[in-house]
Design a protein around this motif. Structure first.
Motif, PDB file in Angstrom:
ATOM      1  N   CYS A  16       0.829  -1.204   0.000  1.00 17.43           N
ATOM      2  CA  CYS A  16       0.000   0.000   0.000  1.00 17.43           C
ATOM      3  C   CYS A  16       0.865   1.256   0.000  1.00 17.43           C
ATOM      4  O   CYS A  16       2.086   1.189   0.130  1.00 17.43           O
ATOM      5  CB  CYS A  16      -0.930   0.005   1.211  1.00 17.43           C
ATOM      6  N   LEU A  20      -2.313   4.955   3.427  1.00 11.97           N
ATOM      7  CA  LEU A  20      -2.975   3.783   4.000  1.00 11.97           C
ATOM      8  C   LEU A  20      -2.088   3.134   5.052  1.00 11.97           C
ATOM      9  O   LEU A  20      -2.589   2.658   6.077  1.00 11.97           O
ATOM     10  CB  LEU A  20      -3.318   2.777   2.903  1.00 11.97           C
ATOM     11  N   THR A  23      -2.605   4.923   8.171  1.00  7.12           N
ATOM     12  CA  THR A  23      -3.919   4.610   8.727  1.00  7.12           C
ATOM     13  C   THR A  23      -3.889   3.267   9.448  1.00  7.12           C
ATOM     14  O   THR A  23      -4.395   3.127  10.566  1.00  7.12           O
ATOM     15  CB  THR A  23      -4.979   4.561   7.609  1.00  7.12           C
ATOM     16  N   ARG A 117     -11.939  -5.601   9.649  1.00  7.65           N
ATOM     17  CA  ARG A 117     -12.417  -4.365   9.016  1.00  7.65           C
ATOM     18  C   ARG A 117     -11.498  -3.935   7.883  1.00  7.65           C
ATOM     19  O   ARG A 117     -11.953  -3.482   6.832  1.00  7.65           O
ATOM     20  CB  ARG A 117     -12.513  -3.238  10.051  1.00  7.65           C
ATOM     21  N   LEU A 118     -10.186  -4.074   8.079  1.00  9.72           N
ATOM     22  CA  LEU A 118      -9.235  -3.696   7.032  1.00  9.72           C
ATOM     23  C   LEU A 118      -9.409  -4.571   5.797  1.00  9.72           C
ATOM     24  O   LEU A 118      -9.366  -4.084   4.670  1.00  9.72           O
ATOM     25  CB  LEU A 118      -7.800  -3.806   7.563  1.00  9.72           C
ATOM     26  N   GLU A 120     -12.128  -6.098   4.895  1.00  8.52           N
ATOM     27  CA  GLU A 120     -13.420  -5.765   4.282  1.00  8.52           C
ATOM     28  C   GLU A 120     -13.355  -4.440   3.522  1.00  8.52           C
ATOM     29  O   GLU A 120     -14.002  -4.280   2.486  1.00  8.52           O
ATOM     30  CB  GLU A 120     -14.502  -5.679   5.357  1.00  8.52           C
ATOM     31  N   SER A 121     -12.550  -3.516   4.027  1.00  3.96           N
ATOM     32  CA  SER A 121     -12.504  -2.172   3.443  1.00  3.96           C
ATOM     33  C   SER A 121     -11.485  -2.022   2.326  1.00  3.96           C
ATOM     34  O   SER A 121     -11.683  -1.206   1.417  1.00  3.96           O
ATOM     35  CB  SER A 121     -12.197  -1.140   4.542  1.00  3.96           C
ATOM     36  N   TYR A 122     -10.398  -2.790   2.377  1.00  2.04           N
ATOM     37  CA  TYR A 122      -9.320  -2.627   1.403  1.00  2.04           C
ATOM     38  C   TYR A 122      -8.953  -3.979   0.784  1.00  2.04           C
ATOM     39  O   TYR A 122      -8.311  -4.807   1.436  1.00  2.04           O
ATOM     40  CB  TYR A 122      -8.080  -2.015   2.070  1.00  2.04           C
TER      41      TYR A 122
END
Length: 224
Positions: A16, A20, A23, A117-118, A120-122
């Motif tokens: 990345c 990111l 983050t 969550r990571l 699912e999001s990226y």
């Protein structure tokens, strides 16, 4: 707060960009550790992470399993840039295994929910973890084959060849015989004797801060 070098390792691990990476780092807890520290499973009561998943950003570690008789099985040798723990947030028990630091180092620790969550999001994070787990399975399969089918000398030669190839032909730093013995499931005396013999025969050569593989084909001949 993550060390600047940690962000570089993190970018490489997940493929990345800087934004990111920053983050992701902000969602975890960066911490240093000493040699011998148990890195996983962790007691998350103090830091709120639950110790579910971690990224090793400096140093070496190993995932180990201990038998009742004191026997030790190396499940995987970890280097910087690799992840360990409950990476997919499955919540499964550790099965008696644990990750121990083989040197001083650092790691970023995440809660299981954060990793989920990571992913699912990226998509690139999910892809990076899938590739990581695939490589881990391949490495463990190779180690199982070597443990079952190779002699002690063969396992030592195979590990030295891997280490040299990873370092561009030179093993740096000079391996600690106790740690090398643990990796290949051999006695320390056997490892020390084999490495010494390889040096005398010119297969390995001492260089500044390491061991240079001077005759790869001769080392390969010792594997099988």
């Amino acid at each position: 707060m993550a060390h600047p070098d940690d962000l570089t390792i993190l970018r490489a691990a997940f493929g990345c960009g800087e934004a990111l990476a920053a983050t992701i780092a902000g969602l975890g807890r960066a911490a240093g550790h000493t040699r011998g520290a148990v890195l996983w499973p962790r007691d998350g009561a103090a830091d709120g992470t639950g110790g579910s998943a971690s990224l090793l950003t400096l140093g070496h570690a190993a995932e180990l399993a201990y038998g009742r008789d004191g026997a030790v099985l190396v499940l995987h040798a970890l280097v910087q840039g690799e992840m360990f723990g409950d990476l997919a947030g499955s919540g499964q028990a550790d099965g008696g295994a644990r990750v121990e630091a083989l040197s001083e180092g650092r790691a970023i620790h995440f809660a299981a929910s954060v990793m989920v969550r990571l992913m699912e999001s990226y998509p690139l994070v999910a892809l990076a973890l899938a590739r990581h787990l695939s490589a881990r399975i391949a490495a463990m399969r190779q180690r199982m084959v070597e443990t079952a089918l190779l002699s002690s000398t063969g396992r030592i030669a195979a590990e030295l060849l891997r280490m040299a190839n990873a370092g561009g032909g030179t093993i740096r730093p000079v391996p600690v015989m106790t740690e090398l013995a643990l990796k290949v499931q051999a006695a320390r005396e056997t490892v020390s004797r084999t490495v010494s013999s390889l040096e005398k025969r010119g297969v390995l050569r001492r260089v500044d801060g390491g061991l240079e593989l001077a005759a790869p084909h001769r080392l390969e001949e010792l594997i099988y």
